[in-house]
Write a protein that holds these residues in place. Structure first.
Motif, PDB file in Angstrom:
ATOM      1  N   LEU A  56       0.822  -1.206   0.000  1.00 13.59           N
ATOM      2  CA  LEU A  56       0.000   0.000   0.000  1.00 13.59           C
ATOM      3  C   LEU A  56       0.858   1.258   0.000  1.00 13.59           C
ATOM      4  N   ALA A  57       1.934   1.263   0.763  1.00 16.62           N
ATOM      5  CA  ALA A  57       2.780   2.452   0.876  1.00 16.62           C
ATOM      6  C   ALA A  57       3.444   2.826  -0.443  1.00 16.62           C
ATOM      7  N   ASP A  58       3.581   1.871  -1.364  1.00 18.15           N
ATOM      8  CA  ASP A  58       4.215   2.174  -2.647  1.00 18.15           C
ATOM      9  C   ASP A  58       3.314   3.019  -3.548  1.00 18.15           C
ATOM     10  N   LEU A  59       2.012   2.931  -3.359  1.00 21.70           N
ATOM     11  CA  LEU A  59       1.076   3.677  -4.208  1.00 21.70           C
ATOM     12  C   LEU A  59       0.413   4.839  -3.490  1.00 21.70           C
ATOM     13  N   VAL A  60       0.209   4.697  -2.190  1.00 21.12           N
ATOM     14  CA  VAL A  60      -0.532   5.715  -1.447  1.00 21.12           C
ATOM     15  C   VAL A  60       0.307   6.164  -0.259  1.00 21.12           C
ATOM     16  N   ALA A  61       0.791   7.399  -0.323  1.00 22.98           N
ATOM     17  CA  ALA A  61       1.552   7.941   0.797  1.00 22.98           C
ATOM     18  C   ALA A  61       0.621   8.205   1.974  1.00 22.98           C
ATOM     19  N   SER A  62       1.165   8.165   3.167  1.00 21.71           N
ATOM     20  CA  SER A  62       0.372   8.367   4.376  1.00 21.71           C
ATOM     21  C   SER A  62      -0.303   9.737   4.353  1.00 21.71           C
ATOM     22  N   GLY A  63      -1.613   9.743   4.595  1.00 24.81           N
ATOM     23  CA  GLY A  63      -2.363  10.988   4.662  1.00 24.81           C
ATOM     24  C   GLY A  63      -2.903  11.492   3.334  1.00 24.81           C
ATOM     25  N   THR A  64      -2.476  10.900   2.229  1.00 25.40           N
ATOM     26  CA  THR A  64      -2.926  11.401   0.926  1.00 25.40           C
ATOM     27  C   THR A  64      -4.209  10.719   0.453  1.00 25.40           C
ATOM     28  N   GLY A  65      -4.398   9.470   0.786  1.00 28.43           N
ATOM     29  CA  GLY A  65      -5.587   8.758   0.365  1.00 28.43           C
ATOM     30  C   GLY A  65      -5.487   8.253  -1.065  1.00 28.43           C
ATOM     31  N   VAL A  66      -6.532   7.590  -1.493  1.00 29.56           N
ATOM     32  CA  VAL A  66      -6.583   6.986  -2.835  1.00 29.56           C
ATOM     33  C   VAL A  66      -6.815   8.083  -3.873  1.00 29.56           C
ATOM     34  N   ARG A  67      -6.014   8.058  -4.925  1.00 29.14           N
ATOM     35  CA  ARG A  67      -6.163   9.008  -6.031  1.00 29.14           C
ATOM     36  C   ARG A  67      -6.846   8.312  -7.210  1.00 29.14           C
ATOM     37  N   PRO A  68      -7.490   9.083  -8.086  1.00 32.37           N
ATOM     38  CA  PRO A  68      -8.163   8.457  -9.228  1.00 32.37           C
ATOM     39  C   PRO A  68      -7.229   7.649 -10.116  1.00 32.37           C
ATOM     40  N   ASP A  69      -5.947   8.051 -10.223  1.00 28.18           N
ATOM     41  CA  ASP A  69      -5.040   7.350 -11.129  1.00 28.18           C
ATOM     42  C   ASP A  69      -4.592   5.997 -10.607  1.00 28.18           C
ATOM     43  N   VAL A  70      -4.857   5.702  -9.317  1.00 28.94           N
ATOM     44  CA  VAL A  70      -4.453   4.395  -8.765  1.00 28.94           C
ATOM     45  C   VAL A  70      -5.672   3.556  -8.372  1.00 28.94           C
ATOM     46  N   GLU A  71      -6.883   4.077  -8.647  1.00 27.96           N
ATOM     47  CA  GLU A  71      -8.060   3.280  -8.291  1.00 27.96           C
ATOM     48  C   GLU A  71      -8.044   1.958  -9.049  1.00 27.96           C
ATOM     49  N   TRP A  72      -8.471   0.901  -8.386  1.00 28.07           N
ATOM     50  CA  TRP A  72      -8.538  -0.475  -8.867  1.00 28.07           C
ATOM     51  C   TRP A  72      -7.198  -1.207  -8.814  1.00 28.07           C
ATOM     52  N   ARG A  73      -6.115  -0.497  -8.507  1.00 26.69           N
ATOM     53  CA  ARG A  73      -4.836  -1.192  -8.376  1.00 26.69           C
ATOM     54  C   ARG A  73      -4.885  -2.122  -7.166  1.00 26.69           C
ATOM     55  N   GLN A  74      -4.227  -3.276  -7.285  1.00 29.60           N
ATOM     56  CA  GLN A  74      -4.177  -4.232  -6.192  1.00 29.60           C
ATOM     57  C   GLN A  74      -2.989  -3.923  -5.277  1.00 29.60           C
ATOM     58  N   VAL A  75      -3.271  -3.937  -3.976  1.00 30.18           N
ATOM     59  CA  VAL A  75      -2.228  -3.660  -2.989  1.00 30.18           C
ATOM     60  C   VAL A  75      -2.310  -4.687  -1.868  1.00 30.18           C
ATOM     61  N   THR A  76      -1.233  -4.786  -1.124  1.00 35.14           N
ATOM     62  CA  THR A  76      -1.193  -5.613   0.083  1.00 35.14           C
ATOM     63  C   THR A  76      -0.949  -4.711   1.279  1.00 35.14           C
ATOM     64  N   VAL A  77      -1.506  -5.095   2.401  1.00 33.30           N
ATOM     65  CA  VAL A  77      -1.344  -4.310   3.618  1.00 33.30           C
ATOM     66  C   VAL A  77      -1.443  -5.258   4.811  1.00 33.30           C
ATOM     67  N   THR A  78      -0.663  -4.979   5.827  1.00 35.43           N
ATOM     68  CA  THR A  78      -0.658  -5.791   7.044  1.00 35.43           C
ATOM     69  C   THR A  78      -1.078  -4.914   8.217  1.00 35.43           C
ATOM     70  N   GLY A  79      -1.954  -5.459   9.056  1.00 33.60           N
ATOM     71  CA  GLY A  79      -2.413  -4.697  10.207  1.00 33.60           C
ATOM     72  C   GLY A  79      -3.403  -5.484  11.029  1.00 33.60           C
ATOM     73  N   THR A  80      -4.162  -4.747  11.843  1.00 34.11           N
ATOM     74  CA  THR A  80      -5.123  -5.358  12.757  1.00 34.11           C
ATOM     75  C   THR A  80      -6.475  -4.692  12.573  1.00 34.11           C
ATOM     76  N   TYR A  81      -7.508  -5.510  12.443  1.00 37.60           N
ATOM     77  CA  TYR A  81      -8.856  -4.963  12.310  1.00 37.60           C
ATOM     78  C   TYR A  81      -9.262  -4.205  13.581  1.00 37.60           C
ATOM     79  N   VAL A  82     -10.127  -3.183  13.392  1.00 36.98           N
ATOM     80  CA  VAL A  82     -10.701  -2.418  14.506  1.00 36.98           C
ATOM     81  C   VAL A  82     -12.210  -2.626  14.452  1.00 36.98           C
ATOM     82  N   PRO A  83     -12.714  -3.754  14.930  1.00 31.75           N
ATOM     83  CA  PRO A  83     -14.134  -4.087  14.745  1.00 31.75           C
ATOM     84  C   PRO A  83     -15.083  -3.150  15.479  1.00 31.75           C
ATOM     85  N   GLU A  84     -14.632  -2.498  16.563  1.00 32.26           N
ATOM     86  CA  GLU A  84     -15.524  -1.611  17.300  1.00 32.26           C
ATOM     87  C   GLU A  84     -15.897  -0.358  16.503  1.00 32.26           C
ATOM     88  N   ALA A  85     -15.167  -0.086  15.430  1.00 29.63           N
ATOM     89  CA  ALA A  85     -15.462   1.082  14.577  1.00 29.63           C
ATOM     90  C   ALA A  85     -16.105   0.661  13.257  1.00 29.63           C
TER      91      ALA A  85
END
Length: 287
Positions: A56-85
């Protein structure tokens, strides 16, 4: 053609010309634009299948969000779900059946919060939230497609119903405002077979419709505009011909009357003798 200056004709001409202008400057270009958007999305989807997933970090810098030119691109990300939200997107339809989409935030290893669309759950009651599998605990690695946030045209607020936050669009901004979390703009549409996925969403352009559908609609609007102009000219010509026909019929009627000696003028009244004149019959006698 002075009849065109009459109020009825002026209104008719204004409506026809206004409709034709709208067809050529608004309606047809709008459909051409939607067709171009659909084509662009389809090309992006096709390209995403040929491009392997990247972090994910290769296409979307922190704080910038998804841009139209990268929509539909496949990414991988590792983390923990926040089910309470977690939040549910209501008023969805999958295979002709009412459904909810499930948005669950994910806290990535680098501290970002990303909304993850875990897919859909079918509901039989329309508005009744069915039971569905919760997001798995612990650290997970996900593969999904980058998506732009949707927008609710009516800007309806998030509500709590059946113990769930319910949204009217897959919108990380609305979910963040409802939970007090700072979510990255856009969201991740989870692919099949990923941890926490429910019913995987179809990979299809958001505009919908078959190829060239909007293009054919645009051609129809152009045709309607041309027909309107043609019809206006036809009715004007028809009115002119009718008026000429009435004039000619009037001329022929006057000619026939003149030839028949019937000019509709009253016969002259007989001359009456002046009061001081004696009629000839009285003066010379009658035979």
């Amino acid at each position: 053609m002075r009849f065109l200056l009459r109020p009825g004709w002026l209104a008719f001409v204004a409506v026809v010309i206004g409709f034709a202008v709208a067809c050529y400057t608004l309606l047809a270009p709008w459909q051409f634009g939607r067709e171009a958007q659909r084509d662009a999305e389809q090309q992006a989807i096709d390209a995403s299948y040929r491009t392997p997933p990247v972090p994910l970090a290769d296409l979307v810098a922190s704080g910038t969000g998804v841009r139209p030119d990268v929509e539909w691109r496949q990414v991988t990300v590792t983390g923990t779900y926040v089910p309470e939200a977690e939040g549910l997107v209501r008023l969805r339809v999958v295979d002709g059946k009412p459904a909810f989409e499930v948005l669950t935030p994910l806290r990535t290893e680098d501290g970002r919060l990303v909304a993850v669309d875990r897919g859909y759950v079918i509901t039989t009651g329309g508005v009744t939230v069915p039971s569905f599998a919760p997001a798995p605990p612990g650290t997970v690695t996900l593969t999904g497609r980058l998506r732009l946030d949707e927008t609710d045209p009516q800007n309806r607020p998030v509500q709590i119903d059946s113990g769930h936050r319910q949204l009217y669009a897959a919108d990380s901004r609305a979910l963040g405002a409802a939970t007090g979390l700072t979510l990255e703009p856009g969201y991740l549409q989870l692919s099949a077979g990923q941890p926490g996925v429910l019913g995987p969403l179809a990979v299809a352009e958001s505009t919908g419709g078959a190829p060239f559908t909007n293009f054919s609609y645009a051609l129809q609007w152009l045709t309607f505009g041309a027909i309107a102009i043609f019809a206006l000219g036809y009715f004007i010509r028809l009115e002119i011909l009718q008026r000429r026909g009435r004039d000619r019929r009037g001329e022929r009627t006057a000619l026939r009357q003149a030839l028949a000696g019937d000019d509709d003028d009253p016969p002259p009244a007989p001359e009456r003798p002046a009061p001081d004149e004696t009629p000839l019959a009285d003066r010379y006698g009658r035979n």
